[in-house]
Design a protein around this motif. Sequence first.
Motif, PDB file in Angstrom:
ATOM      1  N   UNK A   1       9.011   0.442 -27.598  1.00 14.14           N
ATOM      2  CA  UNK A   1       7.934   1.092 -28.303  1.00 14.14           C
ATOM      3  C   UNK A   1       7.439   2.275 -27.465  1.00 14.14           C
ATOM      4  N   UNK A   2       7.255   3.412 -28.104  1.00 14.32           N
ATOM      5  CA  UNK A   2       6.746   4.614 -27.442  1.00 14.32           C
ATOM      6  C   UNK A   2       5.220   4.626 -27.507  1.00 14.32           C
ATOM      7  N   UNK A   3       4.575   4.882 -26.373  1.00 13.74           N
ATOM      8  CA  UNK A   3       3.119   4.956 -26.274  1.00 13.74           C
ATOM      9  C   UNK A   3       2.727   6.152 -25.424  1.00 13.74           C
ATOM     10  N   UNK A   4       1.438   6.479 -25.431  1.00 15.75           N
ATOM     11  CA  UNK A   4       0.945   7.512 -24.528  1.00 15.75           C
ATOM     12  C   UNK A   4      -0.409   7.114 -23.980  1.00 15.75           C
ATOM     13  N   UNK A   5      -0.728   7.712 -22.841  1.00 10.38           N
ATOM     14  CA  UNK A   5      -2.063   7.552 -22.255  1.00 10.38           C
ATOM     15  C   UNK A   5      -2.501   8.916 -21.750  1.00 10.38           C
ATOM     16  N   UNK A   6      -3.744   9.275 -22.057  1.00 10.23           N
ATOM     17  CA  UNK A   6      -4.300  10.564 -21.640  1.00 10.23           C
ATOM     18  C   UNK A   6      -5.170  10.403 -20.406  1.00 10.23           C
ATOM     19  N   UNK A   7      -5.119  11.421 -19.557  1.00 14.65           N
ATOM     20  CA  UNK A   7      -5.953  11.486 -18.368  1.00 14.65           C
ATOM     21  C   UNK A   7      -6.718  12.809 -18.445  1.00 14.65           C
ATOM     22  N   UNK A   8      -7.907  12.745 -19.039  1.00 17.03           N
ATOM     23  CA  UNK A   8      -8.739  13.932 -19.265  1.00 17.03           C
ATOM     24  C   UNK A   8      -9.758  14.071 -18.139  1.00 17.03           C
ATOM     25  N   UNK A   9     -10.169  15.298 -17.844  1.00 12.12           N
ATOM     26  CA  UNK A   9     -11.190  15.496 -16.810  1.00 12.12           C
ATOM     27  C   UNK A   9     -12.496  14.823 -17.203  1.00 12.12           C
ATOM     28  N   UNK A  10     -13.147  14.245 -16.220  1.00 12.52           N
ATOM     29  CA  UNK A  10     -14.457  13.657 -16.466  1.00 12.52           C
ATOM     30  C   UNK A  10     -15.541  14.672 -16.135  1.00 12.52           C
ATOM     31  N   UNK A  11     -16.679  14.500 -16.735  1.00  9.58           N
ATOM     32  CA  UNK A  11     -17.819  15.379 -16.485  1.00  9.58           C
ATOM     33  C   UNK A  11     -18.408  15.014 -15.123  1.00  9.58           C
ATOM     34  N   UNK A  12     -18.505  15.999 -14.228  1.00  5.32           N
ATOM     35  CA  UNK A  12     -19.070  15.753 -12.897  1.00  5.32           C
ATOM     36  C   UNK A  12     -20.524  16.179 -12.811  1.00  5.32           C
ATOM     37  N   UNK A  13     -20.943  17.061 -13.708  1.00  2.00           N
ATOM     38  CA  UNK A  13     -22.327  17.509 -13.746  1.00  2.00           C
ATOM     39  C   UNK A  13     -22.660  17.862 -15.195  1.00  2.00           C
ATOM     40  N   UNK A  14     -23.670  17.200 -15.777  1.00  4.01           N
ATOM     41  CA  UNK A  14     -23.988  17.484 -17.176  1.00  4.01           C
ATOM     42  C   UNK A  14     -24.510  18.906 -17.353  1.00  4.01           C
ATOM     43  N   UNK A  15     -24.250  19.441 -18.491  1.00  2.00           N
ATOM     44  CA  UNK A  15     -24.762  20.770 -18.798  1.00  2.00           C
ATOM     45  C   UNK A  15     -26.192  20.689 -19.287  1.00  2.00           C
ATOM     46  N   UNK A  16     -26.663  21.800 -19.722  1.00  2.00           N
ATOM     47  CA  UNK A  16     -28.017  21.876 -20.256  1.00  2.00           C
ATOM     48  C   UNK A  16     -28.036  22.767 -21.470  1.00  2.00           C
ATOM     49  N   UNK A  17     -29.192  23.246 -21.802  1.00  2.00           N
ATOM     50  CA  UNK A  17     -29.346  24.076 -22.989  1.00  2.00           C
ATOM     51  C   UNK A  17     -28.482  25.335 -22.919  1.00  2.00           C
ATOM     52  N   UNK A  18     -28.457  25.991 -21.770  1.00  2.00           N
ATOM     53  CA  UNK A  18     -27.677  27.224 -21.618  1.00  2.00           C
ATOM     54  C   UNK A  18     -26.583  27.093 -20.576  1.00  2.00           C
ATOM     55  N   UNK A  79      -9.863  22.641 -22.965  1.00  2.00           N
ATOM     56  CA  UNK A  79      -9.713  21.761 -21.810  1.00  2.00           C
ATOM     57  C   UNK A  79      -8.267  21.315 -21.665  1.00  2.00           C
ATOM     58  N   UNK A  80      -7.801  21.295 -20.421  1.00  2.00           N
ATOM     59  CA  UNK A  80      -6.475  20.777 -20.108  1.00  2.00           C
ATOM     60  C   UNK A  80      -6.594  19.303 -19.742  1.00  2.00           C
ATOM     61  N   UNK A  81      -5.596  18.535 -20.113  1.00  2.00           N
ATOM     62  CA  UNK A  81      -5.510  17.166 -19.646  1.00  2.00           C
ATOM     63  C   UNK A  81      -4.048  16.766 -19.564  1.00  2.00           C
ATOM     64  N   UNK A  82      -3.796  15.636 -18.928  1.00  2.00           N
ATOM     65  CA  UNK A  82      -2.443  15.150 -18.729  1.00  2.00           C
ATOM     66  C   UNK A  82      -2.172  14.027 -19.727  1.00  2.00           C
ATOM     67  N   UNK A  83      -1.042  14.111 -20.417  1.00  2.00           N
ATOM     68  CA  UNK A  83      -0.617  13.039 -21.323  1.00  2.00           C
ATOM     69  C   UNK A  83       0.687  12.469 -20.788  1.00  2.00           C
ATOM     70  N   UNK A  84       0.702  11.158 -20.578  1.00  2.00           N
ATOM     71  CA  UNK A  84       1.891  10.451 -20.111  1.00  2.00           C
ATOM     72  C   UNK A  84       2.464   9.662 -21.277  1.00  2.00           C
ATOM     73  N   UNK A  85       3.689  10.014 -21.670  1.00  2.00           N
ATOM     74  CA  UNK A  85       4.405   9.249 -22.685  1.00  2.00           C
ATOM     75  C   UNK A  85       5.244   8.219 -21.954  1.00  2.00           C
ATOM     76  N   UNK A  86       5.216   6.977 -22.433  1.00  2.00           N
ATOM     77  CA  UNK A  86       5.948   5.925 -21.739  1.00  2.00           C
ATOM     78  C   UNK A  86       6.530   4.922 -22.732  1.00  2.00           C
ATOM     79  N   UNK A  87       7.535   4.217 -22.255  1.00  2.67           N
ATOM     80  CA  UNK A  87       8.219   3.186 -23.043  1.00  2.67           C
ATOM     81  C   UNK A  87       7.665   1.835 -22.635  1.00  2.67           C
ATOM     82  N   UNK A  88       7.285   1.027 -23.616  1.00  2.00           N
ATOM     83  CA  UNK A  88       6.844  -0.338 -23.329  1.00  2.00           C
ATOM     84  C   UNK A  88       7.759  -1.321 -24.048  1.00  2.00           C
ATOM     85  N   UNK A  89       7.715  -2.548 -23.601  1.00  2.95           N
ATOM     86  CA  UNK A  89       8.608  -3.583 -24.152  1.00  2.95           C
ATOM     87  C   UNK A  89       8.285  -3.926 -25.578  1.00  2.95           C
TER      88      UNK A  89
END
Length: 89
Positions: A1-18, A79-89
């Motif tokens: 079975x083909x699956x994927x998992x994403x590794x997206x950047x996390x927010x390190x500092x919240x934004x504000x109004x501007x 936003x850039x992120x990493x997607x890993x496609x993988x084979x599972x049993x």
Amino acid sequence: MLNFRDFAPTVTSPGGLFKMPTLEELSACVARANEWVVDNQINVVNIETVVLPNIHMPGEEGSTDTQLHTSGDMASRWHQFIRVWYQSA
């Protein structure tokens, strides 16, 4: 079975109004992906860098949202992120 998992950047500092939120570097996503692959002995099929708009905006569902929007003269954050496609049993 083909699956994927994403590794997206996390927010390190919240934004504000501007001020947009600050996100971690893409290299941190790569490090998390590498750690997950090694720790779980993943059978990797492909690894890709994906670029999508607005994945951290309210109302969006992140990297797996199929209806991400941009329009008109409004600012859009991509936003850039990493997607890993993988084979599972």
